[in-house]
Design a protein around this motif. Structure first.
Motif, PDB file in Angstrom:
ATOM      1  N   ARG A  45     -62.336   2.305   6.552  1.00  0.00           N
ATOM      2  CA  ARG A  45     -61.294   4.288   6.405  1.00  0.00           C
ATOM      3  C   ARG A  45     -62.184   4.746   5.783  1.00  0.00           C
ATOM      4  O   ARG A  45     -62.349   4.679   4.494  1.00  0.00           O
ATOM      5  CB  ARG A  45     -60.084   4.030   6.319  1.00  0.00           C
ATOM      6  N   SER A  46     -62.763   6.122   6.450  1.00  0.00           N
ATOM      7  CA  SER A  46     -63.246   7.590   6.052  1.00  0.00           C
ATOM      8  C   SER A  46     -62.557   8.102   5.271  1.00  0.00           C
ATOM      9  O   SER A  46     -61.256   9.436   6.443  1.00  0.00           O
ATOM     10  CB  SER A  46     -64.036   7.676   6.754  1.00  0.00           C
ATOM     11  N   GLU A  47     -61.757   8.149   3.950  1.00  0.00           N
ATOM     12  CA  GLU A  47     -61.202   9.661   3.558  1.00  0.00           C
ATOM     13  C   GLU A  47     -60.772  11.001   3.149  1.00  0.00           C
ATOM     14  O   GLU A  47     -60.610  11.805   3.720  1.00  0.00           O
ATOM     15  CB  GLU A  47     -60.327   9.250   1.772  1.00  0.00           C
ATOM     16  N   LYS A  48     -62.838  11.020   3.870  1.00  0.00           N
ATOM     17  CA  LYS A  48     -63.289  12.247   3.062  1.00  0.00           C
ATOM     18  C   LYS A  48     -63.839  12.506   4.920  1.00  0.00           C
ATOM     19  O   LYS A  48     -64.830  13.675   4.642  1.00  0.00           O
ATOM     20  CB  LYS A  48     -64.458  12.276   1.861  1.00  0.00           C
ATOM     21  N   GLY A  81     -67.823   5.424   7.896  1.00  0.00           N
ATOM     22  CA  GLY A  81     -66.491   4.196   7.847  1.00  0.00           C
ATOM     23  C   GLY A  81     -65.505   5.245   9.563  1.00  0.00           C
ATOM     24  O   GLY A  81     -66.546   5.713   9.910  1.00  0.00           O
ATOM     25  N   TYR A  82     -64.685   4.758   9.736  1.00  0.00           N
ATOM     26  CA  TYR A  82     -63.898   6.204  10.693  1.00  0.00           C
ATOM     27  C   TYR A  82     -62.793   6.155   9.980  1.00  0.00           C
ATOM     28  O   TYR A  82     -61.853   5.812   9.766  1.00  0.00           O
ATOM     29  CB  TYR A  82     -63.187   4.410  11.671  1.00  0.00           C
ATOM     30  N   TYR A  83     -62.461   7.222  10.748  1.00  0.00           N
ATOM     31  CA  TYR A  83     -60.975   8.474  10.656  1.00  0.00           C
ATOM     32  C   TYR A  83     -60.815   9.271  11.881  1.00  0.00           C
ATOM     33  O   TYR A  83     -61.974   8.996  12.832  1.00  0.00           O
ATOM     34  CB  TYR A  83     -61.908   9.769   9.696  1.00  0.00           C
ATOM     35  N   LEU A  84     -58.968   9.488  11.923  1.00  0.00           N
ATOM     36  CA  LEU A  84     -58.966  10.652  12.964  1.00  0.00           C
ATOM     37  C   LEU A  84     -58.521  11.920  13.137  1.00  0.00           C
ATOM     38  O   LEU A  84     -59.205  12.173  11.772  1.00  0.00           O
ATOM     39  CB  LEU A  84     -57.692  10.538  12.842  1.00  0.00           C
ATOM     40  N   GLU A  85     -59.464  12.591  14.117  1.00  0.00           N
ATOM     41  CA  GLU A  85     -59.432  14.207  13.634  1.00  0.00           C
ATOM     42  C   GLU A  85     -58.222  14.334  15.583  1.00  0.00           C
ATOM     43  O   GLU A  85     -58.118  13.892  16.397  1.00  0.00           O
ATOM     44  CB  GLU A  85     -60.831  14.030  14.668  1.00  0.00           C
ATOM     45  N   THR A  86     -57.509  15.803  14.941  1.00  0.00           N
ATOM     46  CA  THR A  86     -56.771  15.857  16.556  1.00  0.00           C
ATOM     47  C   THR A  86     -57.352  16.521  17.182  1.00  0.00           C
ATOM     48  O   THR A  86     -59.055  16.717  17.858  1.00  0.00           O
ATOM     49  CB  THR A  86     -56.459  17.692  15.786  1.00  0.00           C
ATOM     50  N   SER A  87     -56.997  15.619  18.854  1.00  0.00           N
ATOM     51  CA  SER A  87     -57.243  15.890  19.765  1.00  0.00           C
ATOM     52  C   SER A  87     -56.608  16.820  21.339  1.00  0.00           C
ATOM     53  O   SER A  87     -54.968  16.799  20.812  1.00  0.00           O
ATOM     54  CB  SER A  87     -57.728  14.834  20.394  1.00  0.00           C
ATOM     55  N   GLU A  88     -57.109  16.963  21.554  1.00  0.00           N
ATOM     56  CA  GLU A  88     -56.070  18.401  22.893  1.00  0.00           C
ATOM     57  C   GLU A  88     -56.008  17.616  24.395  1.00  0.00           C
ATOM     58  O   GLU A  88     -56.456  18.574  24.899  1.00  0.00           O
ATOM     59  CB  GLU A  88     -56.633  19.692  22.605  1.00  0.00           C
ATOM     60  N   ASP A  89     -56.213  16.525  24.443  1.00  0.00           N
ATOM     61  CA  ASP A  89     -56.590  16.112  25.568  1.00  0.00           C
ATOM     62  C   ASP A  89     -55.177  16.215  25.815  1.00  0.00           C
ATOM     63  O   ASP A  89     -54.038  15.978  26.045  1.00  0.00           O
ATOM     64  CB  ASP A  89     -56.572  13.912  25.190  1.00  0.00           C
ATOM     65  N   ASP A  90     -55.522  15.961  27.629  1.00  0.00           N
ATOM     66  CA  ASP A  90     -54.202  16.375  28.596  1.00  0.00           C
ATOM     67  C   ASP A  90     -53.410  15.687  28.803  1.00  0.00           C
ATOM     68  O   ASP A  90     -52.317  15.690  29.327  1.00  0.00           O
ATOM     69  CB  ASP A  90     -54.568  16.981  29.635  1.00  0.00           C
ATOM     70  N   SER A  91     -53.537  13.827  28.981  1.00  0.00           N
ATOM     71  CA  SER A  91     -52.685  12.936  28.851  1.00  0.00           C
ATOM     72  C   SER A  91     -52.037  12.198  27.946  1.00  0.00           C
ATOM     73  O   SER A  91     -51.182  12.204  28.026  1.00  0.00           O
ATOM     74  CB  SER A  91     -53.779  11.952  28.866  1.00  0.00           C
ATOM     75  N   TYR A  92     -52.204  13.187  26.282  1.00  0.00           N
ATOM     76  CA  TYR A  92     -51.133  12.917  26.171  1.00  0.00           C
ATOM     77  C   TYR A  92     -50.834  14.907  25.239  1.00  0.00           C
ATOM     78  O   TYR A  92     -50.543  15.461  25.301  1.00  0.00           O
ATOM     79  CB  TYR A  92     -52.320  12.702  24.363  1.00  0.00           C
ATOM     80  N   ALA A 124     -65.930   6.755  14.512  1.00  0.00           N
ATOM     81  CA  ALA A 124     -66.428   5.395  13.382  1.00  0.00           C
ATOM     82  C   ALA A 124     -67.426   6.578  13.402  1.00  0.00           C
ATOM     83  O   ALA A 124     -68.735   6.377  13.983  1.00  0.00           O
ATOM     84  CB  ALA A 124     -66.277   4.580  14.500  1.00  0.00           C
ATOM     85  N   TYR A 125     -68.207   5.512  12.014  1.00  0.00           N
ATOM     86  CA  TYR A 125     -69.697   6.004  12.323  1.00  0.00           C
ATOM     87  C   TYR A 125     -70.277   7.393  12.442  1.00  0.00           C
ATOM     88  O   TYR A 125     -71.413   7.697  13.410  1.00  0.00           O
ATOM     89  CB  TYR A 125     -70.340   5.098  12.372  1.00  0.00           C
ATOM     90  N   GLY A 126     -69.870   8.542  12.911  1.00  0.00           N
ATOM     91  CA  GLY A 126     -70.055  10.222  13.258  1.00  0.00           C
ATOM     92  C   GLY A 126     -69.960   9.926  14.633  1.00  0.00           C
ATOM     93  O   GLY A 126     -70.673  10.741  15.158  1.00  0.00           O
ATOM     94  N   GLN A 127     -69.682   9.303  15.538  1.00  0.00           N
ATOM     95  CA  GLN A 127     -69.439   9.083  17.311  1.00  0.00           C
ATOM     96  C   GLN A 127     -68.391   8.690  17.899  1.00  0.00           C
ATOM     97  O   GLN A 127     -67.490   7.942  16.709  1.00  0.00           O
ATOM     98  CB  GLN A 127     -70.422   8.562  17.882  1.00  0.00           C
ATOM     99  N   GLY A 172     -52.649   7.957  20.693  1.00  0.00           N
ATOM    100  CA  GLY A 172     -51.548   9.458  21.231  1.00  0.00           C
ATOM    101  C   GLY A 172     -50.101   8.314  21.750  1.00  0.00           C
ATOM    102  O   GLY A 172     -50.403   7.807  22.390  1.00  0.00           O
ATOM    103  N   VAL A 173     -49.309   9.708  21.452  1.00  0.00           N
ATOM    104  CA  VAL A 173     -48.373   9.867  22.741  1.00  0.00           C
ATOM    105  C   VAL A 173     -47.889  10.461  23.502  1.00  0.00           C
ATOM    106  O   VAL A 173     -48.983  10.572  23.852  1.00  0.00           O
ATOM    107  CB  VAL A 173     -47.109  10.095  21.972  1.00  0.00           C
ATOM    108  N   LEU A 174     -48.153   9.299  24.733  1.00  0.00           N
ATOM    109  CA  LEU A 174     -48.855  10.221  26.069  1.00  0.00           C
ATOM    110  C   LEU A 174     -47.783  10.731  26.151  1.00  0.00           C
ATOM    111  O   LEU A 174     -46.741  11.143  26.447  1.00  0.00           O
ATOM    112  CB  LEU A 174     -48.521   8.849  27.119  1.00  0.00           C
ATOM    113  N   HIS A 175     -48.710  12.034  27.168  1.00  0.00           N
ATOM    114  CA  HIS A 175     -47.628  13.500  27.754  1.00  0.00           C
ATOM    115  C   HIS A 175     -46.846  12.567  29.040  1.00  0.00           C
ATOM    116  O   HIS A 175     -46.402  12.053  29.209  1.00  0.00           O
ATOM    117  CB  HIS A 175     -48.662  14.070  28.508  1.00  0.00           C
ATOM    118  N   PRO A 176     -45.090  13.345  29.075  1.00  0.00           N
ATOM    119  CA  PRO A 176     -43.963  12.985  29.524  1.00  0.00           C
ATOM    120  C   PRO A 176     -44.699  13.215  31.110  1.00  0.00           C
ATOM    121  O   PRO A 176     -44.349  11.999  31.999  1.00  0.00           O
ATOM    122  CB  PRO A 176     -43.248  13.670  29.455  1.00  0.00           C
TER     123      PRO A 176
END
Length: 238
Positions: free
Chosen positions: A173-176, A181-192, A202-205, A211-215
């Motif tokens: 897990r990449s804290e910085k 490593g891997y980390y999470l980044e905010t997303s604005e996917d319409d399905s969620y 992960a590893y830059g890609q 996430g929680v699915l959209h109602p």
């Protein structure tokens, strides 16, 4: 003009059929080789076992689905999806090759709504993506997807599954938020659900989403309880 002749081996097959398979002399191969499992299939089997040990039940869904399953029900436009369309589909259920595993898992939950909660299912299989750079105009990609369906969204369950998968793949897990490593980044996917989704890097890609699915996605599949989901591409870890 023949559709079944694509590679040189197809010509060999035609010649062998014309000559007669029974007329071909049987010979012992001149070279000795040892068969080996494809790395992608070996990784798939290892992950299947690990996710099952985490309490999830494996599902096997159809490779073909309707246009609504991959687009409208997921709050997306079919024009924006690199889907391979079937030329003359027999039914409305099999119009395109799936571009994601999640719609199939949602349909599986829909068919098993009367089962005791929570429903925890997963699938590791190929999706088909249109790709003009390949010989046949499309390519397969091995995805892992999991779904948690209960009276609460259970985002922490799906997040925990991601951490377990990355632990098994030995991805730190990449804290910085670095590329080692891997980390999470905010997303604005319409399905969620807005603010409850993240891209997995992960590893830059970017390798997937969770996430929680959209109602509207949940009600689109005739469900009435909250859902959390994850879908990642496992091929970068080979």
């Amino acid at each position: 003009t023949r559709h079944d002749v694509i590679h040189p081996c197809d010509i060999y097959e035609d010649v062998a059929i014309a000559y007669g398979y029974n007329n071909i002399t049987k010979l012992t191969p001149g070279t000795l080789t040892v068969a080996q499992q494809l790395p992608i299939n070996k990784l798939t089997d290892q992950l299947r076992e690990a996710v099952a040990q985490s309490g999830f039940t494996e599902a096997l869904t159809f490779s073909l689905c309707s246009r609504d399953d991959v687009a409208a029900k997921m709050r997306k436009k079919i024009e924006d999806i690199p889907a391979v369309h079937i030329g003359n589909p027999k039914t409305l259920e099999f119009q395109v090759a799936r571009t994601a595993l999640l719609p199939g898992l949602l349909k599986t939950v829909q068919a098993n709504r009367n089962m005791p909660l929570p429903l925890k299912i997963f699938e590791i299989s190929d999706v088909v993506l249109k790709d003009g750079g390949t010989e046949v105009g499309a390519r397969n990609e091995r995805h892992l997807s999991a779904l948690f369906y209960n009276k609460t969204s259970g985002f922490e369950i799906i997040h925990g599954l991601l951490d377990r998968i990355m632990q098994l793949l030995e991805v730190p897990r990449s804290e910085k938020k670095s590329s080692n490593g891997y980390y999470l980044e905010t997303s604005e996917d319409d399905s969620y659900f807005p603010g409850r989704a993240a891209k997995i890097v992960a590893y830059g890609q970017v390798i997937g989403q969770l996430g929680v699915l959209h109602p509207e996605v949940i009600t689109g599949f005739d469900l009435n309880l909250p859902c959390s989901a994850i879908e990642i591409n496992i091929e970068p870890f080979l």
